[in-house]
Design a protein around this motif. Structure first.
Motif, PDB file in Angstrom:
ATOM      1  N   CYS A  42      -1.101  -2.870  10.924  1.00  0.00           N
ATOM      2  CA  CYS A  42      -1.092  -1.454  11.289  1.00  0.00           C
ATOM      3  C   CYS A  42      -0.017  -0.745  10.481  1.00  0.00           C
ATOM      4  O   CYS A  42       1.114  -1.229  10.386  1.00  0.00           O
ATOM      5  N   SER A  43      -0.370   0.388   9.895  1.00  0.00           N
ATOM      6  CA  SER A  43       0.597   1.212   9.177  1.00  0.00           C
ATOM      7  C   SER A  43       1.159   2.259  10.133  1.00  0.00           C
ATOM      8  O   SER A  43       0.411   2.894  10.894  1.00  0.00           O
ATOM      9  N   LYS A  46       4.304   5.105   0.641  1.00  0.00           N
ATOM     10  CA  LYS A  46       5.646   4.551   0.448  1.00  0.00           C
ATOM     11  C   LYS A  46       6.510   4.840   1.673  1.00  0.00           C
ATOM     12  O   LYS A  46       6.443   5.910   2.258  1.00  0.00           O
ATOM     13  N   HIS A  47       7.308   3.849   2.064  1.00  0.00           N
ATOM     14  CA  HIS A  47       8.186   3.923   3.227  1.00  0.00           C
ATOM     15  C   HIS A  47       7.405   3.942   4.538  1.00  0.00           C
ATOM     16  O   HIS A  47       7.768   4.621   5.494  1.00  0.00           O
ATOM     17  N   PHE A  77       8.277  -3.290   5.406  1.00  0.00           N
ATOM     18  CA  PHE A  77       8.548  -1.890   5.050  1.00  0.00           C
ATOM     19  C   PHE A  77       8.225  -1.712   3.576  1.00  0.00           C
ATOM     20  O   PHE A  77       8.770  -2.406   2.720  1.00  0.00           O
ATOM     21  N   THR A  78       7.315  -0.795   3.277  1.00  0.00           N
ATOM     22  CA  THR A  78       6.821  -0.653   1.904  1.00  0.00           C
ATOM     23  C   THR A  78       7.765   0.162   1.028  1.00  0.00           C
ATOM     24  O   THR A  78       8.385   1.115   1.497  1.00  0.00           O
ATOM     25  N   ASP A  79       7.851  -0.212  -0.233  1.00  0.00           N
ATOM     26  CA  ASP A  79       8.617   0.589  -1.192  1.00  0.00           C
ATOM     27  C   ASP A  79       7.696   1.273  -2.201  1.00  0.00           C
ATOM     28  O   ASP A  79       8.127   1.791  -3.222  1.00  0.00           O
ATOM     29  N   ARG A  80       6.378   1.281  -1.888  1.00  0.00           N
ATOM     30  CA  ARG A  80       5.382   1.915  -2.740  1.00  0.00           C
ATOM     31  C   ARG A  80       4.105   2.125  -1.907  1.00  0.00           C
ATOM     32  O   ARG A  80       3.969   1.576  -0.812  1.00  0.00           O
ATOM     33  N   ASP A  81       3.155   2.889  -2.430  1.00  0.00           N
ATOM     34  CA  ASP A  81       1.854   3.027  -1.778  1.00  0.00           C
ATOM     35  C   ASP A  81       1.123   1.686  -1.857  1.00  0.00           C
ATOM     36  O   ASP A  81       1.127   1.034  -2.920  1.00  0.00           O
ATOM     37  N   VAL A  82       0.464   1.271  -0.753  1.00  0.00           N
ATOM     38  CA  VAL A  82      -0.284   0.010  -0.748  1.00  0.00           C
ATOM     39  C   VAL A  82      -1.553   0.166   0.086  1.00  0.00           C
ATOM     40  O   VAL A  82      -1.635   1.017   0.976  1.00  0.00           O
ATOM     41  N   CYS A  83      -2.534  -0.680  -0.225  1.00  0.00           N
ATOM     42  CA  CYS A  83      -3.650  -0.920   0.684  1.00  0.00           C
ATOM     43  C   CYS A  83      -3.304  -2.171   1.476  1.00  0.00           C
ATOM     44  O   CYS A  83      -2.451  -2.962   1.052  1.00  0.00           O
ATOM     45  N   PHE A  84      -3.996  -2.392   2.604  1.00  0.00           N
ATOM     46  CA  PHE A  84      -3.565  -3.511   3.442  1.00  0.00           C
ATOM     47  C   PHE A  84      -4.704  -3.995   4.331  1.00  0.00           C
ATOM     48  O   PHE A  84      -5.675  -3.282   4.591  1.00  0.00           O
ATOM     49  N   VAL A  85      -4.560  -5.213   4.828  1.00  0.00           N
ATOM     50  CA  VAL A  85      -5.593  -5.884   5.606  1.00  0.00           C
ATOM     51  C   VAL A  85      -5.740  -5.253   6.989  1.00  0.00           C
ATOM     52  O   VAL A  85      -4.829  -4.604   7.504  1.00  0.00           O
TER      53      VAL A  85
END
Length: 425
Positions: free
Chosen positions: A322-323, A292-293, A310-318
């Motif tokens: 880039c995180s 998150k964030h 900008f994330t407001d929670r935990d996520v997986c991503f493609v």
């Protein structure tokens, strides 16, 4: 189409013309030579000599086979989405020595069944799009065949009525287009204003009276005296995500984490679409998680450096994303999110963007310079920009809603007139 006027004729497209797919060649064939009608020219309805910016090294035989004549109708043939298939554009004037793209199909009439002016509106009718959408099969990409296109139903009024319809739509559509253009200009003004506020605030801060100093880096210039310039890797952890080969394996929403693809990041606001139908089971160790964030920035393709969320929670991503997430107590993630939208970040990113599809290596981004105010100022800047951008985004969203309504009205008007639901004669 429902009921049609009694005096209108009905035919299939294949009944009064022929089809031709365009030129398919390697990249060495393009860039010089004669005019070349691209997929973009058809999609954007810009088939005219003054709008064509592509060239092809075509010979006389190819120019004859793939010629572009007055009255020819071109259809987009292939794309990743069905929404971009079967988009039509009618050539209003012959373009000498021109050829056209292999991603396009040309329809050429036998005789003059449809006037070029009427044709220009008829093949934009929503009824045609619905017919083609229902007939097209999608495997990995959507593709339109000559066989499917040939069965497209065509309504044919008299020549006099075709002229009347075209003239009527010219007047009505031009009026709608003028309103759309004015609203688009207004929306663009607010988008630029949004960008300017972000630029000014993350580069100089909120206190306009503060003394400045030379940052020591030419392209950054002066910054507030007590600010620092740090490398991204000194305060933030960066990593790319995971691709998915079979989306059908990840459709269960229960006990799962949302999965973000590049398409799920709004180009203008950075807002994320979480519920896209793909979910990663909690505890699946094959997928990396952006906490998150975290900032998600696209590293590859046409959206590289442009789509930033900008994330407001935990996520997986493609894997194309880039995180970026802070590990330092002196860093505010939301401040960095806004910094990535400033020229100070963009200059570094686009200076090293390379490759055939355009990309930036993760190993290089780590060494980007970041302007860092105090933590207190970072937080104040992030809060200030949250308030400012949210207000502007609401205004732009309202304008975009008006534009969408007018475009839908334009689409409905064209469809109803060319199919005889609205009588103009």
């Amino acid at each position: 189409m429902g009921d049609i006027p009694n005096d209108w004729e009905f035919k299939r497209l294949k009944d009064f013309g022929s089809f031709q797919n365009g030129v398919s060649k390697g990249k060495e064939y393009f860039g010089f030579g004669c005019p070349f009608v691209s997929y973009g020219n058809v999609y954007n309805n810009t088939i005219s000599i003054d709008k064509i910016d592509k060239l092809a090294n075509s010979n006389k035989e190819e120019q004859k086979l793939y010629s572009v004549r007055e009255g020819d109708v071109f259809f987009t043939r292939t794309s990743e989405t069905i929404d971009e298939i079967g988009i039509a554009s009618t050539c209003q004037s012959t373009i000498e020595t021109a050829t056209f793209s292999g991603f396009v199909i040309r329809f050429r009439q036998n005789g003059k069944v449809l006037s070029k002016e009427f044709s220009n509106y008829f093949f934009k009718a929503n009824s045609n799009r619905l017919f083609l959408s229902n007939e097209i099969n999608i495997v990995t990409r959507a593709s339109l065949s000559q066989g499917v296109l040939g069965n497209l139903p065509v309504l044919i009024p008299s020549k006099k009525e075709q002229a009347t319809i075209a003239n009527y739509l010219d007047t009505k559509v031009q009026a709608l287009d003028k309103k759309i253009s004015l609203l688009t200009q207004k929306a663009n003004y607010y988008k630029e204003y949004r960008k300017s506020i972000i630029n000014e605030t993350v580069c100089k801060g909120l206190d306009k009276t503060v003394k400045l100093k030379d940052s020591g880096i030419d392209w950054i210039g002066q910054i507030p005296k007590h600010w620092e310039v740090k490398r991204l890797k000194d305060s933030f952890k960066l990593f790319t995500g995971n691709s998915i080969s079979d989306k059908g394996l990840y459709e269960d929403r229960n006990n799962s984490i949302d999965y973000i693809a590049t398409k799920d990041i709004d180009f203008e606001t950075g807002k994320l679409k979480y519920d896209n139908g793909i979910y990663i089971p909690i505890g699946n160790k094959e997928f990396k998680i952006a906490k998150k964030h975290s900032i998600l920035i696209c590293l590859e393709g046409a959206s590289a450096g442009k789509k930033i969320g900008f994330t407001d929670r935990d996520v997986c991503f493609v894997n194309k994303l880039c995180s970026i997430k802070s590990f330092s107590k002196n860093s505010n993630d939301k401040y960095l999110y806004y910094f990535t939208q400033s020229p100070l970040f963009e200059k570094q990113f686009f200076a090293i963007l390379n490759g055939l599809i355009g990309g930036v290596a993760l190993s290089l981004i780590k060494y980007f310079d970041v302007v860092k105010p105090t933590l207190k100022e970072q937080t104040e800047i992030a809060t200030y920009l949250d308030n400012k951008t949210q207000t502007i985004d609401k205004i732009v969203n309202n304008i975009n809603t008006q534009i969408a309504t007018l475009k839908e009205l334009r689409k409905t008007l064209i469809n109803d007139v060319v199919t005889g639901k609205i009588k103009v004669c």
